[in-house]
Motif scaffolding. Structure first.
Motif, short mmCIF file in Angstrom:
data_model
loop_
_atom_site.label_atom_id
_atom_site.label_comp_id
_atom_site.label_asym_id
_atom_site.label_seq_id
_atom_site.Cartn_x
_atom_site.Cartn_y
_atom_site.Cartn_z
N PRO A 1 62.41 42.62 -21.67
CA PRO A 1 61.41 42.64 -22.75
C PRO A 1 60.35 43.72 -22.55
O PRO A 1 59.94 44.38 -23.51
N ALA A 2 59.90 43.91 -21.30
CA ALA A 2 58.90 44.94 -21.03
C ALA A 2 59.45 46.33 -21.31
O ALA A 2 58.77 47.18 -21.92
N ALA A 3 60.70 46.59 -20.90
CA ALA A 3 61.31 47.90 -21.11
C ALA A 3 61.43 48.20 -22.60
O ALA A 3 61.09 49.30 -23.06
N LEU A 4 61.91 47.23 -23.36
CA LEU A 4 62.07 47.42 -24.80
C LEU A 4 60.72 47.61 -25.48
O LEU A 4 60.58 48.44 -26.38
N ALA A 5 59.71 46.86 -25.01
CA ALA A 5 58.37 46.98 -25.60
C ALA A 5 57.76 48.35 -25.32
O ALA A 5 57.13 48.95 -26.19
N VAL A 6 57.95 48.87 -24.11
CA VAL A 6 57.41 50.18 -23.75
C VAL A 6 58.01 51.27 -24.63
O VAL A 6 57.30 52.12 -25.18
N ILE A 7 59.33 51.26 -24.77
CA ILE A 7 60.00 52.27 -25.58
C ILE A 7 59.59 52.14 -27.05
O ILE A 7 59.33 53.13 -27.74
N ALA A 8 59.53 50.89 -27.52
CA ALA A 8 59.19 50.66 -28.91
C ALA A 8 57.75 51.07 -29.23
O ALA A 8 57.46 51.55 -30.33
N LEU A 9 56.83 50.90 -28.27
CA LEU A 9 55.46 51.33 -28.48
C LEU A 9 55.38 52.85 -28.66
O LEU A 9 54.61 53.35 -29.49
N ALA A 10 56.16 53.57 -27.89
CA ALA A 10 56.20 55.03 -28.06
C ALA A 10 56.76 55.38 -29.43
O ALA A 10 56.27 56.30 -30.10
N PHE A 11 57.79 54.65 -29.86
CA PHE A 11 58.34 54.86 -31.20
C PHE A 11 57.28 54.66 -32.28
O PHE A 11 57.11 55.48 -33.18
N GLY A 12 56.53 53.56 -32.18
CA GLY A 12 55.49 53.27 -33.15
C GLY A 12 54.40 54.33 -33.17
O GLY A 12 53.89 54.70 -34.23
N GLN A 13 54.03 54.84 -31.98
CA GLN A 13 52.99 55.86 -31.87
C GLN A 13 53.42 57.16 -32.55
O GLN A 13 52.67 57.74 -33.35
N TYR A 14 54.62 57.60 -32.26
CA TYR A 14 55.08 58.91 -32.75
C TYR A 14 55.47 58.88 -34.23
O TYR A 14 55.30 59.87 -34.93
N ILE A 15 56.02 57.77 -34.71
CA ILE A 15 56.45 57.73 -36.11
C ILE A 15 55.25 57.75 -37.05
O ILE A 15 55.33 58.21 -38.20
N MET B 1 76.28 38.26 -31.67
CA MET B 1 75.02 38.13 -32.39
C MET B 1 73.98 37.31 -31.63
O MET B 1 72.80 37.69 -31.55
N ALA B 2 74.39 36.19 -31.07
CA ALA B 2 73.44 35.34 -30.35
C ALA B 2 72.87 36.07 -29.13
O ALA B 2 71.66 35.99 -28.84
N ALA B 3 73.72 36.79 -28.40
CA ALA B 3 73.28 37.53 -27.22
C ALA B 3 72.33 38.66 -27.61
O ALA B 3 71.37 38.97 -26.89
N VAL B 4 72.58 39.29 -28.77
CA VAL B 4 71.70 40.36 -29.25
C VAL B 4 70.30 39.83 -29.52
O VAL B 4 69.29 40.45 -29.16
N LEU B 5 70.23 38.67 -30.16
CA LEU B 5 68.93 38.12 -30.58
C LEU B 5 68.17 37.44 -29.45
O LEU B 5 67.00 37.08 -29.63
N LEU B 6 68.79 37.27 -28.29
CA LEU B 6 68.16 36.53 -27.20
C LEU B 6 66.84 37.15 -26.74
O LEU B 6 65.90 36.44 -26.38
N LEU B 7 66.76 38.48 -26.72
CA LEU B 7 65.56 39.17 -26.22
C LEU B 7 64.42 39.21 -27.23
O LEU B 7 63.29 39.55 -26.85
N TYR B 8 64.68 38.90 -28.46
CA TYR B 8 63.69 39.14 -29.52
C TYR B 8 62.35 38.42 -29.28
O TYR B 8 61.28 39.06 -29.36
N PRO B 9 62.34 37.12 -28.98
CA PRO B 9 61.04 36.45 -28.82
C PRO B 9 60.22 37.00 -27.65
O PRO B 9 59.01 37.26 -27.81
N MET B 10 60.84 37.22 -26.49
CA MET B 10 60.10 37.71 -25.32
C MET B 10 59.60 39.14 -25.54
O MET B 10 58.52 39.51 -25.07
N THR B 11 60.38 39.96 -26.24
CA THR B 11 59.96 41.34 -26.49
C THR B 11 58.72 41.37 -27.39
O THR B 11 57.79 42.15 -27.15
N MET B 12 58.70 40.53 -28.40
CA MET B 12 57.53 40.46 -29.27
C MET B 12 56.29 39.99 -28.50
O MET B 12 55.18 40.47 -28.72
N LEU B 13 56.49 39.09 -27.57
CA LEU B 13 55.37 38.63 -26.75
C LEU B 13 54.84 39.75 -25.87
O LEU B 13 53.62 39.97 -25.76
N GLN B 14 55.74 40.49 -25.23
CA GLN B 14 55.34 41.61 -24.38
C GLN B 14 54.63 42.68 -25.19
O GLN B 14 53.72 43.36 -24.69
N LEU B 15 55.04 42.85 -26.43
CA LEU B 15 54.49 43.91 -27.27
C LEU B 15 52.99 43.77 -27.47
O LEU B 15 52.27 44.77 -27.52
#
Length: 504
Positions: A140-154, A371-385
């Motif tokens: 979740p932390a890794a995905l949040a870090v990358i996604a934050l950079a995406f949000g900043q640059y876009i 599909m279930a495995a893909v969605l597993l990280l979603y709640p924790m990633t949003m929390l880390q964000l």
């Protein structure tokens, strides 16, 4: 979690949308077959070729790191020359780790990456601790870090020259995470196609910086590279943090090992894709850093919040500097997509091993995605964000990540002696995993001194995996009410997501 719960014919007799279901077996163990209207098996095929594998690695590695980490590396190394040396050293060390993983991937032909290799070398308890830490902290932390950079640059082109409101960045980041979750849920084919497109886009973004930078260099713009090895500002305790920043930028060389079962001819494809990818990435990273220094001094680079944008503003005219953030945002989206594509397979394998609820090993009946495995990280990633800042997340995540990668490569050395007859179509000299393993552990232990708070938190989170293993895995005699609740969870999620066990 080792208890199994499935839908049976008595629960409806057929899957949604007319898909036929047949169930065979006796007792609690049976085999289920699900065929769609075209009589096609439900499962994950071998769709990862050499080109797609190379695109996956390059596209996952090149992302936020190269546009965020140059500042961290320069800050902790203290000089331009030493920062370039650190980039090269991290590239060589990453190559050593990648070659070690190439050997593991060719002799253990299972998906799952780190998790699978630790399971094979050190058993289920150590593998579960890795899975536990991945699930609640690292991924979740890794995905949040990358996604934050995406949000900043876009958002950068829309707000120039004003500051971007933090809430706007986080809301845009949340939209990016949601979109990549949706993409990976609906189509494996389109996920890989978009990954190829994103890889080409990020290479174009890198070229848009390297080419004008090299032009400036050949024109004689070398004043920022003079006295490059000024060492007076270097602090020895800061070197591990510089190493973490650099290794984070190279992180991603191991993700192809997470989808080994979907790789076409893995004995050939894995080593080739890894070697080609690391050569491309290391060359791009060193050249892009040289390009930065042709137009920016060390002080200007440290003062910049968006290094690539500052580079474009100083070198280009008109609105061209607004184009660079768009390319950078695309290059951040690629690691988000590739990372999630790979990690979902690790959760699928963990579910197959009985260390996650069974529903996470199931495949969608029409889309043929986990599909279930893909969605597993979603709640924790949003929390880390919505907690912490990007550099704290980077350092905290790096400690845990490299600790366990060191353990995996230690497992390679261990398997050389405990299972010498294991088929190894690709075998690296023993000094490569030894050097990588020793360096990883040395930097981890050194971080206890230079960054004790984040390191201590990471170590404490790792230790929570021990009681979790005994509570959820080892002692499987649960109260009846808890077992009924778990069975209901599996059954309900299976119905909602329309997923079933994959055909063997």
């Amino acid at each position: 979690m080792s208890q199994r719960s499935m839908l049976t014919p008595e629960d409806g007799g057929a899957a949604a949308n007319g898909h036929k279901v047949s169930v065979r077996g006796s007792g609690s163990r049976f085999k289920r077959k699900v065929l769609d209207e075209g009589n096609k098996k439900v499962g994950l095929g071998k769709k990862v070729t050499l080109f797609r594998g190379t695109s996956m690695i390059v596209g996952t590695i090149i992302g936020a790191g190269i546009f965020i980490s140059p500042k961290g590396i320069l800050k902790h190394t203290g000089s331009v020359g030493m920062s370039l040396v650190m980039w090269i050293a991290c590239g060589v060390l990453s190559l050593f780790g990648a070659l070690s993983y190439a050997e593991l991937g060719t002799c253990i032909k299972k998906s799952g990456g780190h998790y699978t290799y630790i399971m094979e070398a050190f058993g289920p308890q150590m593998a579960f601790i890795r899975l536990w830490v991945d699930l609640i902290a690292i991924r979740p932390a890794a995905l949040a870090v990358i996604a934050l950079a995406f949000g900043q640059y876009i958002l950068e082109p829309l707000f120039m020259p004003c500051d971007i409101p933090p809430i706007a960045v986080k809301l845009t980041t949340a939209m990016g995470i949601t979109s990549v979750m949706y993409l990976n849920s609906v189509s494996v084919t389109w996920t890989t196609r978009i990954q190829v497109f994103l890889t080409l886009s990020k290479l174009l973004a890198i070229a848009s910086i390297i080419v004008p930078g090299m032009y400036q260099l050949f024109k004689g713009e070398t004043k920022n590279l003079e006295n490059a090895f000024e060492l007076s500002n270097i602090k020895l305790s800061g070197m591990p943090l510089a190493f973490y920043s650099g290794m984070y930028a190279y992180a991603g060389w191991f993700y192809l090992n997470f989808v080994t079962e979907e790789v076409d001819n893995p004995e050939r494809t894995l080593p080739l894709a890894i070697c080609i990818s690391m050569a491309i990435v290391t060359l791009c990273y060193v050249l892009i850093n040289v390009a930065y220094y042709t137009v920016m001094s060390a002080e200007e680079l440290l003062a910049s919040e968006a290094v690539a944008v500052t580079f474009a503003e100083k070198l280009m005219l008109g609105n061209l500097s607004r184009v660079v953030p768009v390319f950078v945002a695309l290059s951040c989206y690629g690691p988000m997509n590739g990372c999630l594509f790979a990690l979902s397979r690790m959760f699928l394998v963990a579910s197959r091993e009985g260390q996650l609820p069974e529903v996470f090993s199931m495949i969608h009946i029409r889309r043929h995605t986990p599909m279930a495995a893909v969605l597993l990280l979603y709640p924790m990633t949003m929390l880390q964000l919505f907690v912490g800042d990007i550099y704290s997340l980077l350092n905290f995540m790096s400690f845990l990540r490299w600790l366990f990668i060191g353990v995996v490569v230690l497992g390679l050395i261990y398997l050389r002696y405990t299972q010498p007859d294991l088929p190894r179509t690709f075998k690296v000299p023993i000094f490569i995993p030894v050097v990588f393993c020793l360096t990883s552990f040395f930097m981890v232990f050194w971080s206890l001194y230079s960054d004790p708070v984040n390191t201590g938190i990471g170590f404490a989170i790792s230790l929570t995996g021990i009681p979790a293993y005994y509570i959820f895995i080892y002692f499987n005699q649960r109260p009846k009410w808890l077992q009924r609740a778990l069975d209901s969870f599996n059954r309900t999620l299976q119905i909602i997501l329309e997923v079933v066990p994959a055909e063997e």
